[in-house]
Write a protein that holds these residues in place. Sequence first.
Motif, mmCIF file in Angstrom:
data_model
loop_
_atom_site.group_PDB
_atom_site.id
_atom_site.type_symbol
_atom_site.label_atom_id
_atom_site.label_comp_id
_atom_site.label_asym_id
_atom_site.label_seq_id
_atom_site.Cartn_x
_atom_site.Cartn_y
_atom_site.Cartn_z
ATOM 1 N N ARG A 65 7.822 23.084 -18.382
ATOM 2 C CA ARG A 65 7.209 23.814 -19.482
ATOM 3 C C ARG A 65 8.185 24.839 -20.047
ATOM 4 O O ARG A 65 8.345 24.990 -21.245
ATOM 5 N N LYS A 66 8.830 25.535 -19.122
ATOM 6 C CA LYS A 66 9.801 26.543 -19.516
ATOM 7 C C LYS A 66 10.937 25.877 -20.292
ATOM 8 O O LYS A 66 11.380 26.367 -21.325
ATOM 9 N N LEU A 67 11.350 24.739 -19.769
ATOM 10 C CA LEU A 67 12.444 24.011 -20.406
ATOM 11 C C LEU A 67 12.053 23.578 -21.823
ATOM 12 O O LEU A 67 12.811 23.739 -22.766
ATOM 13 N N LEU A 68 10.855 23.023 -21.957
ATOM 14 C CA LEU A 68 10.387 22.603 -23.287
ATOM 15 C C LEU A 68 10.375 23.793 -24.234
ATOM 16 O O LEU A 68 10.776 23.683 -25.392
ATOM 17 N N SER A 69 9.906 24.920 -23.732
ATOM 18 C CA SER A 69 9.834 26.104 -24.579
ATOM 19 C C SER A 69 11.219 26.552 -25.008
ATOM 20 O O SER A 69 11.450 26.838 -26.172
ATOM 21 N N ILE A 70 12.157 26.578 -24.034
ATOM 22 C CA ILE A 70 13.506 27.013 -24.363
ATOM 23 C C ILE A 70 14.139 26.029 -25.338
ATOM 24 O O ILE A 70 14.745 26.411 -26.323
ATOM 25 N N THR A 71 13.955 24.745 -25.053
ATOM 26 C CA THR A 71 14.563 23.724 -25.895
ATOM 27 C C THR A 71 14.040 23.831 -27.316
ATOM 28 O O THR A 71 14.774 23.772 -28.283
ATOM 29 N N LEU A 72 12.740 23.967 -27.414
ATOM 30 C CA LEU A 72 12.149 23.998 -28.740
ATOM 31 C C LEU A 72 11.902 25.419 -29.179
ATOM 32 O O LEU A 72 11.328 25.649 -30.207
ATOM 33 N N GLU A 73 12.347 26.343 -28.358
ATOM 34 C CA GLU A 73 12.489 27.698 -28.800
ATOM 35 C C GLU A 73 13.458 27.447 -29.838
ATOM 36 O O GLU A 73 14.356 27.983 -30.178
ATOM 37 N N GLY A 74 13.736 26.179 -29.322
ATOM 38 C CA GLY A 74 14.451 25.464 -30.152
ATOM 39 C C GLY A 74 13.791 24.199 -30.228
ATOM 40 O O GLY A 74 14.191 23.317 -29.619
ATOM 41 N N PHE B 133 7.356 21.993 -10.589
ATOM 42 C CA PHE B 133 8.252 21.427 -11.583
ATOM 43 C C PHE B 133 7.621 21.405 -12.953
ATOM 44 O O PHE B 133 8.305 21.488 -13.964
ATOM 45 N N ALA B 134 6.316 21.322 -12.980
ATOM 46 C CA ALA B 134 5.620 21.387 -14.263
ATOM 47 C C ALA B 134 5.893 22.732 -14.914
ATOM 48 O O ALA B 134 6.160 22.818 -16.113
ATOM 49 N N VAL B 135 5.891 23.770 -14.083
ATOM 50 C CA VAL B 135 6.176 25.114 -14.591
ATOM 51 C C VAL B 135 7.585 25.155 -15.184
ATOM 52 O O VAL B 135 7.816 25.642 -16.283
ATOM 53 N N GLU B 136 8.508 24.588 -14.417
ATOM 54 C CA GLU B 136 9.899 24.551 -14.863
ATOM 55 C C GLU B 136 10.057 23.725 -16.143
ATOM 56 O O GLU B 136 10.764 24.113 -17.072
ATOM 57 N N HIS C 95 0.790 -1.225 0.000
ATOM 58 C CA HIS C 95 0.000 0.000 0.000
ATOM 59 C C HIS C 95 0.827 1.283 0.000
ATOM 60 O O HIS C 95 0.360 2.319 0.457
ATOM 61 N N SER C 96 2.025 1.211 -0.499
ATOM 62 C CA SER C 96 2.827 2.440 -0.545
ATOM 63 C C SER C 96 2.875 2.960 -1.969
ATOM 64 O O SER C 96 2.498 2.269 -2.911
ATOM 65 N N GLU C 97 3.328 4.198 -2.097
ATOM 66 C CA GLU C 97 3.405 4.787 -3.425
ATOM 67 C C GLU C 97 4.665 5.617 -3.591
ATOM 68 O O GLU C 97 5.017 6.429 -2.739
ATOM 69 N N ILE C 98 5.348 5.400 -4.712
ATOM 70 C CA ILE C 98 6.516 6.218 -5.050
ATOM 71 C C ILE C 98 6.253 6.874 -6.397
ATOM 72 O O ILE C 98 5.903 6.213 -7.368
ATOM 73 N N LYS C 99 6.415 8.188 -6.381
ATOM 74 C CA LYS C 99 6.269 8.940 -7.622
ATOM 75 C C LYS C 99 7.639 9.513 -7.926
ATOM 76 O O LYS C 99 8.196 10.260 -7.133
ATOM 77 N N TYR C 100 8.208 9.153 -9.039
ATOM 78 C CA TYR C 100 9.559 9.584 -9.377
ATOM 79 C C TYR C 100 9.516 10.405 -10.658
ATOM 80 O O TYR C 100 9.111 9.914 -11.707
ATOM 81 N N SER C 101 9.889 11.664 -10.555
ATOM 82 C CA SER C 101 9.814 12.537 -11.730
ATOM 83 C C SER C 101 11.205 13.009 -12.129
ATOM 84 O O SER C 101 12.027 13.338 -11.275
ATOM 85 N N THR C 102 11.443 13.051 -13.401
ATOM 86 C CA THR C 102 12.746 13.455 -13.903
ATOM 87 C C THR C 102 12.592 14.568 -14.923
ATOM 88 O O THR C 102 11.738 14.487 -15.796
ATOM 89 N N VAL C 103 13.412 15.592 -14.773
ATOM 90 C CA VAL C 103 13.542 16.561 -15.850
ATOM 91 C C VAL C 103 15.001 16.498 -16.264
ATOM 92 O O VAL C 103 15.886 16.831 -15.492
ATOM 93 N N GLN C 104 15.261 16.011 -17.445
ATOM 94 C CA GLN C 104 16.627 15.755 -17.881
ATOM 95 C C GLN C 104 17.041 16.730 -18.962
ATOM 96 O O GLN C 104 16.425 16.795 -20.016
ATOM 97 N N ASN C 105 18.074 17.478 -18.697
ATOM 98 C CA ASN C 105 18.535 18.474 -19.662
ATOM 99 C C ASN C 105 20.052 18.516 -19.728
ATOM 100 O O ASN C 105 20.663 19.564 -19.691
ATOM 101 N N ALA D 121 2.327 17.810 -25.027
ATOM 102 C CA ALA D 121 2.916 17.083 -23.905
ATOM 103 C C ALA D 121 2.099 17.224 -22.623
ATOM 104 O O ALA D 121 2.459 16.684 -21.582
ATOM 105 N N GLN D 122 1.028 17.956 -22.716
ATOM 106 C CA GLN D 122 0.207 18.310 -21.565
ATOM 107 C C GLN D 122 -0.076 17.149 -20.608
ATOM 108 O O GLN D 122 0.084 17.252 -19.406
ATOM 109 N N GLU D 123 -0.494 16.030 -21.180
ATOM 110 C CA GLU D 123 -0.913 14.896 -20.350
ATOM 111 C C GLU D 123 0.226 14.407 -19.455
ATOM 112 O O GLU D 123 0.004 13.979 -18.324
ATOM 113 N N VAL D 124 1.433 14.492 -19.980
ATOM 114 C CA VAL D 124 2.587 14.063 -19.193
ATOM 115 C C VAL D 124 2.986 15.158 -18.203
ATOM 116 O O VAL D 124 3.223 14.888 -17.021
ATOM 117 N N LEU D 125 3.036 16.391 -18.683
ATOM 118 C CA LEU D 125 3.427 17.507 -17.815
ATOM 119 C C LEU D 125 2.498 17.616 -16.608
ATOM 120 O O LEU D 125 2.918 17.982 -15.517
#
Lengths: 481, 254
Positions: A469-478, A464-467, A261-271, A453-457
């Motif tokens: 999002r910013k990262l995706l924008s900068i990357t795909l700003e590129g 971190f979602a805010v971050e 009955h435990s839960e681990i949520k592991y999120s990664t933002v890799q850049n 990417a909304q569903e994943v974000l």
Amino acid sequence: MRNSNEIIDDIANREYEFGFTTDIEMEMAPVGLNEDTIRFISAKKEEPEWMLEWRLKGYQAFKKMQFPKWQHFEMPELDLQKLSYYAAPKKKKQLNSLDEVDPELLATFEKLGIPINEQKALAGVAVDVVFDSVSVATTFKEKLNELGIIFCSFGEAVRTHPDLVKKYLGTVVPHSDNIFAALNAAVFSDGSFVYIPKGVRCPMELSTYFRINAENTGQFERTLIIADDNSYVSYLEGCTAPKRDENQLHAAVVELIAMDHSEIKYSTVQNWYPGDKDGNGGIYNFVTKRGICKGNSSKISWTQVETGSAITWKYPSVILQGDDAEGEFYSVAVTRNKQIADTGTKIYHLGRNTRSRIISKGISAGHSDNTYRGLVQVGPRAANARNFTQCDSLLIGDRCGAHTFPYIESRNSTATVEHEATTSKIGEDQIFYLNQRGIDTEKAVALIVNGYAQEVLNQLPMEFAVEARKLLSITLEGSVG
Amino acid sequence: MLTIKNLHAEVDGKQILKGINLEIRKGEMHAIMGPNGSGKSSLSSVLAGRENYTVTQGEVIFEGKNLLDMSPEDRAREGLFMAFQYPVEIPGVSNLHFLKTALNEIRTYHGLPAMESKEFLKLTKEKQQLVDFNANLMNRSLNEGFSGGEKKRNEVFQLAMLDPKLAILDETDSGLDIDALRIVAAGVNKLRSADKAFMVITHYQRLLEYIVPDFVHVLYNGQIVKTGTKELALELEEKGYDWLKEEVHQKESV
Ligand SMILES: Nc1ncnc2c1ncn2[C@@H]1O[C@H](COP(=O)(O)OP(=O)(O)O)[C@@H](O)[C@H]1O
Ligand SMILES: [Mg+2]
């Protein structure tokens, strides 16, 4: 007036925006890999004998192994004898608060847009900063202490909680699991350790920022998270690396263990640094991440936003051993220029009524190659197991590639395994529509990709979602982000 | 406000606009009518800057500036708005987030600070009521899963929000039932003012019963072949386009 293809090209070829280095004196291991290197590392870290022995077992396994050949990309030439396997900032004194942290390091975080000082005030984020190999700052420790939560660097856990480490280390990713995991076992530098006691719900996001900062230094983080019965923890790992010419190998290992009955949520933002637009330099991100839902009704959820690295190669996996256990994998992987991503997940349904959900969103631009590879395996005992997989690819321009390799192996006839896949292109109509509302092509692409990417974000903790999002924008700003 | 001189444009090597001349002044409502395929959408696309159209001749001056030199986004920022005949869907991007981005891009262009969330929400509410737009649609993904009519009404809502100088409405009435048509027309009428201008492209006279034009132009085969007042629209409704086509062909053969 430039047409949108030119702009997209330009965006897709943008240089990495976070490229800079920090000048903190390093203490290096001699270049090369042999038993002496491993003894050097272990001695540097003042490790007990059992830890050294475990490393040596890893090294023995490593020596017998070869690089795999099944990946959907050309394996770069890796000379593991040319790397140095240990680097640590020289100043090693204990720090009680962030004020004592090297101001240059803090400035670095500032540049990354990660104001630690603000984070302290933010919704209770405890940050264990791994700078290169050694943790230099840990916050919120006391509050966690009160609840009996252990959140510290891996090295510290080896010293202070050897029994826990000994009990769980290598139980999910054995020292001989694969060549990179074996290498990690032999030379792992540091990482994080988390233990959540029975019945405790960790009141804050636990977060670590990793950062490669030494030339020619392989990074071998090792993370171990244990959620005891009826506990909950959300952990976020985010990273971004300075600009480098040399390729850098990053072979981390993450092990998650979820009890009843435990839960681990592991999120990664890799850049990590992805290399220049011709593909020179950049990080090889070859990571082994695996969790086990040991207990009944336990849950492990991986969420990853992958924008960096020259090559990203990993399959965060879940073993659903307990009955009614649940596994999730949410992924956004962005590739541009000559980047390569071969990523996905493996879910092993062993227990009854186990459920899994896989949502993968690949975004490719430039000359990049983006592969989803997923395995859903249902064992004979896993009655009524259910899996749903949604795997979408978004293409920007027409010189990139998207590939999907779903593998399904079911040995139980009561199991349901569903797979859906789509491939789409960012439409000129969509871009023009946004242009017509005053939004330039760069921002338009960012908006479209964020929507895609909304569903994943949405799975990420809010800050971190805010971050991300910013990262995706900068990357795909590129590149559509 | 807008001067179009001898405008020629082609798409995929095919000549579509063959010498358009048109003058639109502040406060005016122009209707563009014409049979299918005559080039009405092409004209609006060229004005908005859709890249697959190539202007081969002529010029367009918008508020004293050369419109054709500007990128599509700069045209929008300068105050040109086009309500699309076929609005696109953008999954996962909320209508409001999109509008806020658009609004702030336009403000930035004019050296204004980004609008505060509170102010933005107030504006949203005001405009939503003004054009009678379904509030439930504001937080949904942009046009995703909207009915044809809802998409058209969203165009008018966006028009109200972005407050352009010149609005081009490309068949905003088509696909609307009579009630929706009335609402859309009422919305547009509320947005009319002495310093704004409209170019309304329509197939049907019936829209012009609600939105009364100052001028009606008939576009045929890439040219404006006739200009009149609202009576011309009635005449077209009655007699169709054939008599006009004949007139044009007679002139050509002389
Ligand atoms: N991309 C294109 N390639 C070739 N012909 C086109 C293209 N787009 C429009 N056309 C042609 O241009 C002409 C005018 O079309 P359009 O401007 O849509 O007319 P209207 O809006 O008046 O119905 C039509 O003959 C149409 O087939
Ligand atoms: Mg049309």
